[in-house]
Design a protein around this motif. Structure first.
Motif, PDB file in Angstrom:
ATOM      1  N   ARG A  96       0.832  -1.201   0.000  1.00  0.00           N
ATOM      2  CA  ARG A  96       0.000   0.000   0.000  1.00  0.00           C
ATOM      3  C   ARG A  96       0.873   1.260   0.000  1.00  0.00           C
ATOM      4  O   ARG A  96       0.585   2.243  -0.700  1.00  0.00           O
ATOM      5  CB  ARG A  96      -0.931   0.008   1.204  1.00  0.00           C
ATOM      6  N   ASP A  97       1.948   1.241   0.778  1.00  0.00           N
ATOM      7  CA  ASP A  97       2.831   2.405   0.858  1.00  0.00           C
ATOM      8  C   ASP A  97       3.752   2.506  -0.348  1.00  0.00           C
ATOM      9  O   ASP A  97       4.153   3.613  -0.725  1.00  0.00           O
ATOM     10  CB  ASP A  97       3.671   2.340   2.130  1.00  0.00           C
ATOM     11  N   HIS A 110      -6.991  -8.298   0.786  1.00  0.00           N
ATOM     12  CA  HIS A 110      -6.245  -7.042   0.913  1.00  0.00           C
ATOM     13  C   HIS A 110      -5.497  -6.739  -0.378  1.00  0.00           C
ATOM     14  O   HIS A 110      -5.554  -5.608  -0.896  1.00  0.00           O
ATOM     15  CB  HIS A 110      -5.276  -7.130   2.089  1.00  0.00           C
ATOM     16  N   LEU A 157      -5.850  -3.737  -3.552  1.00  0.00           N
ATOM     17  CA  LEU A 157      -4.790  -2.862  -4.063  1.00  0.00           C
ATOM     18  C   LEU A 157      -4.630  -2.983  -5.574  1.00  0.00           C
ATOM     19  O   LEU A 157      -3.755  -2.341  -6.155  1.00  0.00           O
ATOM     20  CB  LEU A 157      -3.456  -3.214  -3.386  1.00  0.00           C
TER      21      LEU A 157
END
Length: 274
Positions: free
Chosen positions: A206-207, A242, A246
């Motif tokens: 995510r980052d 998850h 993304l």
């Protein structure tokens, strides 16, 4: 979500042909194997985990030979290197081997490439450790030329050859994925000459993804053309959900480097997540 698997294929693990058949039968879409030509016994370079070097690193099969067997006994399975140590290979010979495998498999080969971590292994191949990224870059670019041009030549610092004929051409130009950790250097390389990224484990995506998108835009590329395939993942439904959130559509999961009775239950568990 599509799932694939990666295993250290060795002379002691489940035969690669049996593994490939079992993966395809269970609806898994890809099979990836790593590469080490040899491991110098001096062991000057510690394993990245900081732990003693696992036995399987000493016993890896040649990935292209092994994957040719996997492709021959399957019909749909993508076969890939995860990862190939391309700096340690002759790019002309490797381009021909890859093109041959891709042609004979009907366009089912994917080239996962890494920069490598074992300095003494590279030294045997006359590759300066601190220049391995530059070598990989030139090898990839030279190979792409050989795959796509009728008479390809290359003039680089580490690779140079006059315009030459080289057939067969692959059934399709194999996608090139770079394996390694997130960072400006990695993302710049991906944006310049790769089709995607193989982030180990998939943690922190995510980052990391905004920086990858920015690198693609700086290089004049549409970020959507860069595929991200988390690699060596230990999956569960929550983790896959998850990753799907993304924008990830393909995850490669680890299976143990062992006999069939250790591997098949793991494949069954992954298949249950589909």
């Amino acid at each position: 979500m599509r799932l694939g698997v990666t295993m250290f294929a060795t002379d002691r693990s489940m035969p690669i042909t049996d593994l490939a058949r079992a993966a395809e039968e269970r609806g898994l879409v890809s099979l990836w194997v790593p590469e080490h030509t040899h491991i110098p016994v001096s062991r000057r370079t510690p394993h990245p985990s900081g732990q003693p070097l696992p036995e399987m690193y000493k016993r890896t099969l040649d990935p292209l030979v092994a994957l040719s067997y996997a492709a021959a006994v399957t019909e749909r399975l993508t076969v890939g290197t995860g990862i190939m140590l391309l700096a340690q290979r002759d790019p002309i010979a490797t381009a021909k081997a890859v093109a041959t495998l891709d042609l004979l498999s009907g366009g089912r080969f994917a080239l996962g490439v890494g920069f490598g971590w074992n300095a003494e292994e590279m030294e045997t191949h006359h590759v300066p450790y601190d220049r391995r990224r530059e070598v990989v870059r030139e090898h990839v670019l030279a190979m792409k030329g050989l795959w796509t041009e009728e008479a390809a030549g290359f003039a680089g610092e580490h690779v140079a050859f006059e315009p030459s004929w080289s057939w067969p051409k692959p059934a399709r130009v194999p996608p090139v994925y770079l394996g390694g950790g997130a960072g400006p250097k990695m993302f710049a390389h991906i944006a310049e000459y790769a089709d995607g990224w193989l982030p180990l484990g998939g943690g922190g995506l995510r980052d990391a993804l905004p920086a990858l998108r920015e690198a693609a835009e700086r290089a004049g590329r549409d970020p959507a053309t860069i595929e991200v395939i988390p690699f060596g993942v230990d999956p569960d439904r929550g983790k896959l959900e998850h990753l799907a959130g993304l924008g990830v559509g393909h995850v490669v999961c680890s299976v143990p480097s062992g006999p069939a009775d250790a591997v098949l239950p793991v494949l069954d568990a992954y298949a249950s997540l589909l």
